[in-house]
Every structure is written in C-alpha cells, then in structure tokens.
Design an enzyme around this catalytic site. Sequence first.
Site, short mmCIF file in Angstrom:
data_model
loop_
_atom_site.label_atom_id
_atom_site.label_comp_id
_atom_site.label_asym_id
_atom_site.label_seq_id
_atom_site.Cartn_x
_atom_site.Cartn_y
_atom_site.Cartn_z
N ASP A 90 -10.92 -3.04 -3.67
CA ASP A 90 -9.87 -3.06 -4.48
C ASP A 90 -8.82 -4.73 -4.47
O ASP A 90 -8.62 -5.00 -3.83
CB ASP A 90 -8.47 -2.66 -2.89
CG ASP A 90 -9.39 -1.41 -1.96
OD1 ASP A 90 -9.67 -1.03 -2.11
OD2 ASP A 90 -7.55 -1.02 -1.23
N LYS A 154 -3.03 1.82 -5.68
CA LYS A 154 -2.77 1.89 -4.06
C LYS A 154 -1.82 0.98 -3.98
O LYS A 154 -1.28 0.17 -4.26
CB LYS A 154 -3.78 0.69 -3.10
CG LYS A 154 -3.83 -0.60 -1.84
CD LYS A 154 -5.06 -1.01 -1.39
CE LYS A 154 -4.58 -1.28 -0.13
NZ LYS A 154 -5.75 -2.22 0.29
N LYS A 183 -3.78 5.44 -2.76
CA LYS A 183 -3.93 4.92 -1.66
C LYS A 183 -2.52 4.23 -1.08
O LYS A 183 -2.66 3.17 -1.72
CB LYS A 183 -5.42 3.51 -1.64
CG LYS A 183 -5.25 3.19 0.11
CD LYS A 183 -6.38 2.31 -0.39
CE LYS A 183 -6.85 1.27 1.74
NZ LYS A 183 -7.66 -0.06 0.99
#
Length: 223
Positions: A90, A154, A183
Amino acid sequence: MEKIQQYLEHTLLSPTAGYGDYDRLVAEARQYAFLGVCVPPYWVKKVKRDLRDTAIQVVTVIGFPLGYQRTETKLDEVKYALRDGADELDVVLNLSAVKSGAWDWVKIELVRLAESIHQAEKIFKLILETAYLNDDELQRLCEMCGAYGVDYAKTSTGFAPKGAEIECVRKMRSWLPAHVGIKASGGICTFTQAKAFIEAGAERIGTSSGVAIVEESLKQTNT
C-alpha cells in the site's frame, strides 16, 4: 453477503505497538481467518513467518504516512518489503506533486512502482488520501490508477483529518475501471459501516477493528 472477514485487512500501524501486539494480531488473524493483515515494514518478516502456513496475505505500507519521499526511496522500501515476504504493498501517493500539478511526475512514479511490484507478481495499492483531494483531482487519479498499473485505489492512511466516506467510495467506483478495486480504510469500526462500504463498491476494508467487526457480524447472523 459472504463472510465479512473475507473482505478485511486486519491492521496494526500504531507507532507504539510492540512484539506482543503483533503476536496478538497474528493469533487473531488465524482465529478469524481474515483476508490479510496490514503491518509496518519493520514487522513484515516476523508476521510473514508466523503466517507462513496460512493463506492470509501480508500487507505493508510504503512511503507512509505522508507519501512525499523520492520515488527512489519508495522503490527501495518496496524492494526490502518484497524481500521480507510482503504480498501486497500500500503505497502513499505524493500529494505534494498532485497539488503542484506535476501530473507527469505522478505518472512516472506510478509506472515505476507498478513495474517493480508486478515483476514480483505482487499487488500494488495506491493510498490516495481522499481527505485532501477535490473531485477533479480524485477523478484524474482514478483514471491514472486504471492506466498505469494500480491494482487497488485506497482511500486513506488513517492519519488524515478524516478517513473513508461512503459518497467518496461511490464516486471512486464510478470513475475507476472495473479491473481496479477499492480498499476503504480510515475510521471503519463496525460491521454496519464495513457492509455499507462494500455495498458502495469497496472490495477490501482496512481496519484495526477487525475482531469487533466479525463478532458483530456473527451476532447479527445468530439473531
């Protein structure tokens, strides 16, 4: 809905968490069969070793939490995270470049990160930190995610003034191509919240409240 834990990345990114906290995270991940755990780079090797006989994904963060490191620094972080066993990375977007209008620079960074991560056959998630983006910036970034190799967009690091928001996730889903997932993370603490974000278009939920969310879902199922 399928079992909620199949959407959850059980997260521990506290700067003061210690060895016992990560032992507990691993034990909880095993007990509840979370999709993944998200941990700082320092803890990847231990957590990967402790989960080696499971299908639980080990996720870590790169350029965290502000994202304005040089690309080369992020690529070095990626290299060592992959070496230690990370399955998914991430990476925090360089918001400073976005706010400067340096879109070509953002593109180059995304392409280089995607190449490095995908050569290892791992998953690249880009943390957009939506709290700081206007709609035009968010839409352009969603389009770039689709064009330059991002697997998941995300919402948040959890360190910004606000985290995931339902309406923002709906917008992201409308702007992202089908092959890029979402996400949702940042402030998701209950089963009701997690379910709402999934219904809005999120395929993953990042949360430090994974156990509470699963327990709440079980209670609702049994009533």
